[in-house]
Design a protein around this motif. Structure first.
Motif, PDB file in Angstrom:
ATOM      1  N   GLU A 168     -11.688  12.537  18.168  1.00  0.00           N
ATOM      2  CA  GLU A 168     -12.556  11.752  19.056  1.00  0.00           C
ATOM      3  C   GLU A 168     -13.962  11.562  18.497  1.00  0.00           C
ATOM      4  N   ALA A 169     -14.537  12.653  17.977  1.00  0.00           N
ATOM      5  CA  ALA A 169     -15.919  12.575  17.482  1.00  0.00           C
ATOM      6  C   ALA A 169     -15.997  11.617  16.300  1.00  0.00           C
ATOM      7  N   ALA A 170     -14.979  11.674  15.439  1.00  0.00           N
ATOM      8  CA  ALA A 170     -14.975  10.791  14.257  1.00  0.00           C
ATOM      9  C   ALA A 170     -14.846   9.334  14.681  1.00  0.00           C
ATOM     10  N   VAL A 171     -13.998   9.078  15.666  1.00  0.00           N
ATOM     11  CA  VAL A 171     -13.830   7.698  16.140  1.00  0.00           C
ATOM     12  C   VAL A 171     -15.146   7.191  16.718  1.00  0.00           C
ATOM     13  N   ALA A 172     -15.805   8.031  17.513  1.00  0.00           N
ATOM     14  CA  ALA A 172     -17.083   7.623  18.108  1.00  0.00           C
ATOM     15  C   ALA A 172     -18.121   7.352  17.025  1.00  0.00           C
ATOM     16  N   ALA A 173     -18.170   8.235  16.021  1.00  0.00           N
ATOM     17  CA  ALA A 173     -19.141   8.044  14.933  1.00  0.00           C
ATOM     18  C   ALA A 173     -18.822   6.774  14.154  1.00  0.00           C
ATOM     19  N   ALA A 174     -17.536   6.508  13.956  1.00  0.00           N
ATOM     20  CA  ALA A 174     -17.118   5.306  13.214  1.00  0.00           C
ATOM     21  C   ALA A 174     -17.549   4.052  13.966  1.00  0.00           C
ATOM     22  N   VAL A 175     -17.322   4.050  15.259  1.00  0.00           N
ATOM     23  CA  VAL A 175     -17.660   2.872  16.061  1.00  0.00           C
ATOM     24  C   VAL A 175     -19.178   2.657  16.067  1.00  0.00           C
ATOM     25  N   ARG A 176     -19.908   3.756  16.169  1.00  0.00           N
ATOM     26  CA  ARG A 176     -21.375   3.647  16.141  1.00  0.00           C
ATOM     27  C   ARG A 176     -21.831   3.064  14.804  1.00  0.00           C
ATOM     28  N   ILE A 210      -4.910 -11.445   8.159  1.00  0.00           N
ATOM     29  CA  ILE A 210      -5.049 -10.556   9.325  1.00  0.00           C
ATOM     30  C   ILE A 210      -3.942  -9.512   9.341  1.00  0.00           C
ATOM     31  N   ARG A 211      -4.325  -8.338   9.815  1.00  0.00           N
ATOM     32  CA  ARG A 211      -3.326  -7.291   9.949  1.00  0.00           C
ATOM     33  C   ARG A 211      -3.656  -6.412  11.145  1.00  0.00           C
ATOM     34  N   VAL A 212      -2.608  -5.899  11.779  1.00  0.00           N
ATOM     35  CA  VAL A 212      -2.743  -4.915  12.867  1.00  0.00           C
ATOM     36  C   VAL A 212      -2.148  -3.610  12.354  1.00  0.00           C
ATOM     37  N   PRO A 213      -3.008  -2.676  11.935  1.00  0.00           N
ATOM     38  CA  PRO A 213      -2.470  -1.431  11.376  1.00  0.00           C
ATOM     39  C   PRO A 213      -1.844  -0.549  12.454  1.00  0.00           C
ATOM     40  N   SER A 214      -0.929   0.319  12.027  1.00  0.00           N
ATOM     41  CA  SER A 214      -0.249   1.174  12.999  1.00  0.00           C
ATOM     42  C   SER A 214      -0.800   2.597  13.020  1.00  0.00           C
ATOM     43  N   HIS A 215      -1.645   2.951  12.061  1.00  0.00           N
ATOM     44  CA  HIS A 215      -2.166   4.327  12.030  1.00  0.00           C
ATOM     45  C   HIS A 215      -2.975   4.592  13.306  1.00  0.00           C
ATOM     46  N   PRO A 216      -2.701   5.724  13.976  1.00  0.00           N
ATOM     47  CA  PRO A 216      -3.368   5.975  15.260  1.00  0.00           C
ATOM     48  C   PRO A 216      -4.898   5.958  15.168  1.00  0.00           C
ATOM     49  N   ILE A 217      -5.465   6.480  14.087  1.00  0.00           N
ATOM     50  CA  ILE A 217      -6.930   6.506  13.988  1.00  0.00           C
ATOM     51  C   ILE A 217      -7.482   5.092  13.797  1.00  0.00           C
ATOM     52  N   ALA A 218      -6.807   4.309  12.943  1.00  0.00           N
ATOM     53  CA  ALA A 218      -7.237   2.922  12.768  1.00  0.00           C
ATOM     54  C   ALA A 218      -7.164   2.192  14.108  1.00  0.00           C
ATOM     55  N   GLU A 252      -7.329   3.454  17.139  1.00  0.00           N
ATOM     56  CA  GLU A 252      -8.375   3.903  18.072  1.00  0.00           C
ATOM     57  C   GLU A 252      -9.718   3.275  17.729  1.00  0.00           C
ATOM     58  N   ILE A 253     -10.036   3.220  16.445  1.00  0.00           N
ATOM     59  CA  ILE A 253     -11.313   2.619  16.044  1.00  0.00           C
ATOM     60  C   ILE A 253     -11.336   1.143  16.435  1.00  0.00           C
ATOM     61  N   LEU A 254     -10.243   0.432  16.149  1.00  0.00           N
ATOM     62  CA  LEU A 254     -10.219  -1.014  16.437  1.00  0.00           C
ATOM     63  C   LEU A 254     -10.282  -1.281  17.936  1.00  0.00           C
ATOM     64  N   HIS A 255      -9.592  -0.471  18.718  1.00  0.00           N
ATOM     65  CA  HIS A 255      -9.625  -0.684  20.171  1.00  0.00           C
ATOM     66  C   HIS A 255     -11.008  -0.378  20.730  1.00  0.00           C
ATOM     67  N   ALA A 256     -11.620   0.706  20.252  1.00  0.00           N
ATOM     68  CA  ALA A 256     -12.936   1.073  20.774  1.00  0.00           C
ATOM     69  C   ALA A 256     -14.010   0.087  20.309  1.00  0.00           C
ATOM     70  N   PHE A 257     -13.894  -0.401  19.082  1.00  0.00           N
ATOM     71  CA  PHE A 257     -14.917  -1.308  18.555  1.00  0.00           C
ATOM     72  C   PHE A 257     -14.754  -2.703  19.159  1.00  0.00           C
ATOM     73  N   ALA A 258     -13.496  -3.090  19.422  1.00  0.00           N
ATOM     74  CA  ALA A 258     -13.187  -4.334  20.141  1.00  0.00           C
ATOM     75  C   ALA A 258     -13.706  -5.594  19.445  1.00  0.00           C
ATOM     76  N   ARG A 259     -13.859  -5.521  18.130  1.00  0.00           N
ATOM     77  CA  ARG A 259     -14.181  -6.694  17.332  1.00  0.00           C
ATOM     78  C   ARG A 259     -13.368  -6.578  16.038  1.00  0.00           C
ATOM     79  N   PRO A 260     -13.107  -7.696  15.349  1.00  0.00           N
ATOM     80  CA  PRO A 260     -12.379  -7.555  14.086  1.00  0.00           C
ATOM     81  C   PRO A 260     -13.185  -6.752  13.057  1.00  0.00           C
ATOM     82  N   VAL A 261     -12.467  -5.973  12.275  1.00  0.00           N
ATOM     83  CA  VAL A 261     -13.082  -5.138  11.237  1.00  0.00           C
ATOM     84  C   VAL A 261     -12.461  -5.546   9.898  1.00  0.00           C
ATOM     85  N   VAL A 262     -13.288  -5.986   8.958  1.00  0.00           N
ATOM     86  CA  VAL A 262     -12.716  -6.252   7.636  1.00  0.00           C
ATOM     87  C   VAL A 262     -12.454  -4.915   6.970  1.00  0.00           C
TER      88      VAL A 262
END
Ligand code: TXA
Ligand code: MG
Length: 334
Positions: free
Chosen positions: A18-26, A126-134, A136-146
């Motif tokens: 969780e902390a890593a996802v939050a830091a990534a999104v920030r 475009i791609r939709v990755p299946s890795h859970p961490i990827a 979580e980051i994409l859902h929380a960030f809610a914008r496309p990420v290159v």
């Protein structure tokens, strides 16, 4: 928002959670560069709508800006906001997303992804990755990420956080460590043109795509082997995956001083007690071989042998992607 490059400082590594996802999104929101695991290889993420962040990303990788990036998104609905899907593209997305498949599609009129990310093309990968961490980051960030592979341009793609660190520490803002990836080669890229075309063999075997479509995928005209100009998959530079050592393919005996990248149970003449040997898959399993490929190339390269001899790998399944990367690793070094 403009952000200063993290030059000279060691990049922090956070264990996935969780902390890593939050830091990534920030960090992404602030225009930062974040490496995170996907099921194929580690990606280097930046906010796809932020041109300054994308410029930093090209710079951090040393990647030519004419080589466009893949936009990753959390789901098909998000993908449909940036690209137009015809029936074939929809069928492919529904069958294989999330997963190791990238689709090249026409951009929508109001595509939010910066032109710099698509190198001025009318299409977008475009791609939709299946890795859970990827995810979580994409859902929380809610914008496309290159997210290109998180290596220096021209190096082999990273399959662990340590690989990312050895290429990019001090050049990016954060590394999220999710352990070794499952697939080990980059996503398969299909161009959804008049007829679907295999632009890059990768983590989703061609056979599976062709079975679902009920037809063969087209080959790009002239192959994607060229090192110049703007081929259909502009990033498929011939020597894209090169280790420092020379790479010698289809070896059937080892020459003095060579390291060996083996495949299968067989022994190879010329191997000596002090030869550096790594076996991609002693039981001849191509999926296992794909997962080991880039890490073993890095390890053998680090041994310092002048040449890495490679035993033949069958073309079946992920073998097509493995052989593609091995051929690229060998180009210009033979
Ligand atoms: O598995 C993967 O796809 C990984 C993970 C991190 O998602 N990413 C990856 O990205 O391999 P990268 O940048 O190393 O490779 C992307 C490839 C390049 O060869 C690029 O030229 C091609 O995709 N590409 C991007 N946009 C394109 C477009 N509009 N048309 C054709 N090819 C495109
Ligand atoms: Mg790459």
């Amino acid at each position: 928002m403009q952000k200063q490059v993290n030059v000279g400082l060691k990049t922090p590594i956070l264990p996935a959670g969780e902390a890593a996802v939050a830091a990534a999104v920030r960090a992404l929101s602030e225009g930062g560069l974040v490496a995170f695991p996907t099921e194929t290889v580690y990606g280097l993420g930046a906010d796809a709508t932020n041109p300054a962040a994308i410029a930093r990303l090209y710079q951090a990788k040393g990647r030519p800006a004419f080589n466009p990036l893949i936009a990753t998104v959390g789901d098909l609905a998000a993908a449909q906001r940036i690209a137009r899907f015809d029936a074939t593209a929809l069928a492919l997305a529904r069958a294989f997303w999330p997963g190791p498949l990238t689709l090249v599609l026409p951009k929508t009129g109001d595509c939010a992804v910066a032109d710099l990310a698509t190198a001025g093309l009318e299409t977008i990968a475009i791609r939709v990755p299946s890795h859970p961490i990827a995810r979580e980051i994409l859902h929380a960030f809610a914008r496309p990420v290159v997210a290109p592979s998180a290596n220096l341009s021209g190096h082999v793609s990273p399959t662990t956080a340590v690989h990312v660190q050895s290429d990019l520490s001090g050049r990016i803002d954060l590394i999220v460590d999710g352990g070794a990836v499952a697939v080990g080669v980059e996503s398969t890229i299909v161009g959804c043109f008049e007829a679907p075309m295999l632009l890059r063999p990768g983590g989703l075997p061609r056979e599976q795509i062709e079975r679902m479509l009920g037809r063969a995928l087209l080959q790009p005209p002239g192959g994607a082997e060229s090192d110049s100009g703007q081929p259909l998959a502009p990033g498929m530079l011939a020597s894209h995956y090169a280790p420092r050592a020379k790479v010698r393919l289809n070896a059937s005996r080892l020459e003095p001083g060579e390291a060996l990248l083996a495949f299968g149970p067989g022994m190879m003449p010329g191997v000596e007690a002090d030869t550096a040997v790594m076996n991609l898959s002693a039981r001849s399993n191509v999926a296992e071989a794909a997962a080991n490929l880039f890490g073993y190339l890095r390890t053998l390269d680090a041994h310092g042998a002048h040449t890495i001899a490679v035993m033949p790998v069958p073309e079946r399944g992920l073998g097509e992607a493995i052989n593609d990367r091995l051929r690229r690793a060998a180009v210009g070094r033979e």
